[in-house]
Design a protein around this motif. Structure first.
Motif, short mmCIF file in Angstrom:
data_model
loop_
_atom_site.label_atom_id
_atom_site.label_comp_id
_atom_site.label_asym_id
_atom_site.label_seq_id
_atom_site.Cartn_x
_atom_site.Cartn_y
_atom_site.Cartn_z
N THR A 100 0.85 -1.20 0.00
CA THR A 100 0.00 0.00 0.00
C THR A 100 0.88 1.23 0.00
O THR A 100 2.04 1.19 0.41
N LEU A 101 0.33 2.30 -0.42
CA LEU A 101 1.10 3.54 -0.40
C LEU A 101 1.06 4.22 0.96
O LEU A 101 1.81 5.15 1.22
N ARG A 102 0.15 3.73 1.79
CA ARG A 102 0.00 4.38 3.08
C ARG A 102 1.27 4.25 3.91
O ARG A 102 2.05 3.31 3.76
N ASP A 103 1.47 5.15 4.80
CA ASP A 103 2.57 5.10 5.78
C ASP A 103 3.93 5.25 5.14
O ASP A 103 4.91 4.69 5.61
N MET A 104 4.00 5.91 4.02
CA MET A 104 5.34 6.10 3.48
C MET A 104 6.14 7.05 4.34
O MET A 104 7.34 7.15 4.21
#
Lengths: 362, 532
Positions: B9-13
């Motif tokens: 997922t792209l979240r929490d980059m």
């Protein structure tokens, strides 16, 4: 996790101690040189910012450091504190320049730790690992172990990363429970990456037991969102927004609201997040760039995608490592630049394999 | 540490979670309850009931009389027979043979007693005594109160866990001035390099002419006490060639003779134990070796384990040492150790890696080099005062900063210093007039134990009594004990003799350190004075 969430409980005592020490510095005139007073003020302000999670507190620490250096006060402690603030803001170039000015930078453990972080941010994972191994040889510490774990985490070797984080935990003592919570959050992320959400939640429960601070709350909220616990995620995200006011926490709450079908509230918090990202970028251009990119990417309009591409390219240029590279790949794909995206993805994968092979040889 | 990415997922980059940002960086390093101060040990006062008194003192954190529940304080106790006279040659080979003998003794499976004390969250003290001839004990006692424990044989052990006056009386700033220890006088970065801890200026008992970096400044009398200066921009060095003298031709002592610990408290664990409880053979085991350790609870032991996680004690980078084998200690990590005064501050240079407890035989090469380094500093200043030095400094007219890399080149300089018998001022230390050999520095510091000789009064170096001025006695090892001063032989109290300073060309006319504690010690258990 529903209900009222008190994010200040875990850190209240430490915050009060920091405030008392800051107050003592303000009112103490005898025995403190101007440099000493400035160092204490900056370090304590930074400590307060780390505890609160508020950007206002980070700004206060940065202003105090810059003002002291601007007055000609010279101290490695001031330089390293300011470098750390810039590193937190993902401004690796400024951080490196500040570290270069440190008189004892060549032998300073904290300076070398930050240099390892900078190397990792610049995509030099092997060099970062070498420096951290040197530090570990000099002195085994949880920070060095966690730093090395982060290198393997970045390269996708989740098992080695987890072993190193576990070793880091073993070196923590009872006075470092916030650090244990931090490491458990990292391990929770590793578990989730490895497809083990149950294991991730076990680590998060442990993090909560150790120190239920804003970092732990944010991770719990994100995981709750991913796992469909929207009520729990909402309670935590609301508490985070109230406690820190950070734009990424507004962004998180917007995502929770959107997942719950509350479009109006989602839009309101999304706008707040966007305003926060833009405001923060005036001081720290890359601090929230990745979140900012995500926000535009999720919106998906041509204007949003153009802005996402501009930010992602800039972030990758400033910090050319795997994470920023893969975000740029995603943005390029969304923008229809498939060939460029594939080329970049292949290059990143090749670089990742090469780095892992190099680490295996050592 | 700042970047991370999840391919799913792209979240929490983002990662704003630097481990250092959760690590406290207070401008002042908080005093730690793990900081051990002193280890005292001496025979109890009642000749009819032979007992040994052991007392470990440490920082009074959170406060005097209140102990930190995350800490465990331990004393390791080994009764043994008294060694005879030095059996080896007085050369490097003799030194090696001696150290090897110590190594074999300390690594052999001999009887080792273990005393542990800790408090719970209600401040109830828990005590265990294990490995002793008289059987194991596990008791709880009230803090700040003298308690009595009954042994299985019906004997009484007296115990005190709590706050007392700091029994150490010492001019600590003077000591730090003598070794040019910058953190006492300057604001130095938190992880400063070694050369900023002990600045490369000759160590000395007398001020060096032109050493403005450390010489006493009458314009700032609190400097080095309650005040510090900013670090100079230039490297701190000294290129002079003589000791400083005032208009009257007097040298200036780097010590003030004032008690820097006056009015300060400690927390402590004190026990008075029958010798017959410690050993099956109290008639033969006339020496009791003891050292103290502090252990802090591991963070992982404070929160429930992740169910499927491998036991944290199996963590891959930890060697399977004593702590991992011990069911209690595996939940703690050792922080500090202490036994001989100044073994840590003067010889170990406070290095964390040298906190090895009594079994310090591996540090022997370092001790030789370190003593040679100290000797080039203190030796010439002792000679300048008209006193005979045990260190061979080639009649150097002024202190020299010299660092040794090789034991073989350092050893000839310190041979006399480490092998000489330390004379006692009179016979009072040996009340029964037994044939007890005088101790030599090499025996005192290797192993690093408080070796309490039960047939003596236990005064240093035959143990350590509360009233011993050990800081000045430590300096006396640099005196030539075969030589005479003012009509008598040098001894461990020579530098505590006021008349010597009255006649020496030096100011202030005071022994280096105070001669007595700021509070009277008690004649009965727990012997340390009540807290302030």
């Amino acid at each position: 996790m529903t209900g009222v969430v008190d994010l200040s409980a875990a850190t209240r005592e430490r915050v009060e101690r920091v405030e008392a020490l800051l107050d003592a510095v303000r009112h103490r005139t005898a025995g403190l040189t101007p440099t000493d007073a400035a160092v204490r003020t900056v370090l304590l302000s930074y400590e307060r910012a780390a505890l609160s999670g508020r950007d206002d507190d980070v700004r206060a620490a940065q202003d105090a450091a810059e003002a002291a250096l601007g007055r000609g006060l010279v101290s490695d402690d001031l330089l390293t504190a300011l470098a750390r603030i810039h590193l937190d803001g993902h401004d690796v170039r400024t951080a490196a320049e500040l570290l270069d000015r440190c008189r004892f930078g060549a032998t300073s453990t904290s300076v070398r730790e930050m240099r390892a972080t900078i190397l990792l941010q610049r995509g030099e994972a092997v060099a970062a690992a070498e420096l951290l191994r040197t530090l570990l040889t000099d002195e085994r510490s949880w920070q060095h172990l966690a730093g090395l774990a982060a290198v393997y985490e970045e390269l996708g070797d989740l098992r080695t990363a987890d072993e190193l984080y576990r070793s880091a935990e073993y070196d923590l003592d009872a006075k470092q429970l916030p650090a244990l919570a931090w490491v458990e959050v990292r391990r929770a992320r590793l578990s989730r990456r490895a497809g083990d959400p149950v294991g991730a939640w076990a680590h998060l429960r442990r993090a909560r037991d150790a120190s239920f601070d804003w970092r732990v709350a944010a991770e719990c909220a994100r995981c709750g969102l991913e796992d469909g616990d929207l009520a729990g995620a909402a309670a935590l995200a609301e508490a985070l927004v109230a406690h820190t006011g950070r734009p990424d926490h507004e962004h998180l709450l917007a995502d929770v609201r959107a997942a719950a079908g509350d479009r109006e509230s989602a839009a309101r918090h999304r706008d707040a997040a966007l305003r926060g990202y833009r405001a923060a970028a005036r001081r720290w251009p890359w601090r929230y760039a990745h979140h900012h990119v995500e926000l535009h990417l999720t919106a998906g309009t041509p204007a949003d995608l153009a802005e996402a591409l501009r930010l992602a390219e800039g972030d990758y240029h400033a910090r050319p490592h795997g994470a920023t590279g893969r975000l740029l790949v995603a943005v390029l794909g969304a923008c229809g630049q498939r060939e460029r995206a594939d080329r970049l993805a292949a290059g990143l994968e090749e670089e990742r394999r090469r780095a892992l092979a190099a680490l295996d040889r050592r | 540490m700042q970047c991370e990415w999840r391919p799913a997922t792209l979240r929490d980059m983002a990662d704003h979670n630097d481990p250092n940002s959760v690590n406290s960086i207070f401008a002042d390093i908080d005093p730690s309850p793990a900081d051990l101060y002193d280890m005292f040990g001496f025979p109890g006062p009642d000749p009819a009931h032979e007992t040994v008194v052991v007392a470990s003192t440490f920082a009074s954190v959170p406060q005097a009389g209140e102990l930190d529940p995350d800490l465990l304080y331990r004393m390791v106790v080994r009764p043994r027979r008294r060694a005879g006279s030095w059996p080896h040659g007085f050369d490097l080979d003799g030194m090696i043979r001696y150290v090897d003998g110590v190594r074999r003794r300390l690594t052999s499976p001999q009887q080792t007693g273990d005393i542990r004390a800790w408090v719970d969250n209600q401040q109830t003290a828990h005590l265990t005594l294990t490995g002793f001839a008289g059987g194991d004990l596990s008791e709880t006692v009230r803090t700040n109160t003298v308690s009595s424990l009954r042994t299985p044989d019906g004997e009484t052990i007296r115990v005190y866990v709590g706050g007392r006056d700091d029994a150490f009386f010492n001019d600590l700033p003077g000591f730090f001035r003598s070794i040019n220890y910058a953190p006492q006088y300057y604001h130095v970065p938190h992880d400063s390099p070694a050369e900023l801890r002990e600045v490369p200026i000759p160590k000395t008992l007398l001020e060096l002419e032109g050493n403005t970096y450390f010489n006493y400044d009458p314009a700032q009398p609190e400097w080095g006490h309650s005040e510090k200066r900013d670090l100079p921009s230039e490297p701190m060095t000294w290129t002079g060639d003589r000791f400083a003298k005032d208009a009257d031709g007097n040298y200036r002592l780097v010590y003030s003779g004032k008690d820097a610990q006056a009015g300060k408290n400690v927390n402590c664990v004190v026990l008075e134990i029958p010798l017959g409880y410690l050993t099956h053979d109290p008639d033969q085991d006339r020496v009791v070796d003891v050292w103290a350790e502090s252990w802090v609870r591991r963070a992982v032991g404070k929160v429930p384990l992740v169910p499927d996680d491998p036991l944290w004690t199996e963590q891959p980078l930890a060697a399977l040492g004593e702590a991992e084998r011990d069911p209690q200690l595996r939940h703690y990590k050792r922080v500090d150790t202490t036994a001989q005064p100044f073994a840590d501050a003067a010889l170990n240079e406070r290095e964390d890696s040298r906190q090895v407890g009594g079994a310090n035989f591996m540090l022997a090469p370092h001790f030789i080099k370190r003593l040679a380094h100290l000797g080039w500093g203190f030796g010439p200043s002792i000679t300048a005062l008209g006193l005979p030095s045990s260190f061979d400094h080639d009649n150097a007219p002024v202190s020299v900063h010299k660092v040794y890399r090789s034991v073989s080149s350092a050893f000839p300089r310190v041979r006399k210093l480490i092998f000489q018998e330390l004379r006692m001022p009179d016979d009072s230390w040996n009340p029964h007039k037994l044939d007890i050999p005088l101790r030599r520095p090499v025996e005192i510091f290797i192993p690093n134990v408080c070796a309490i000789d039960m047939d003596t009064t236990g005064t240093w170096p035959f143990g350590r009594r509360l009233e011993d001025q050990v800081a000045t006695r430590f300096l006396s090892i640099f005196l030539d004990m075969e030589a005479r001063v003012a009509g008598g032989p040098c001894h461990i109290e020579t530098l505590n003799d006021q008349s010597l300073w009255d006649s020496a060309p030096v100011v202030p006319k005071t022994p280096p350190n105070p001669l007595r504690n700021d509070k009277e010690f008690l004649t009965d258990f727990p012997y340390l004075a009540p807290p302030w």
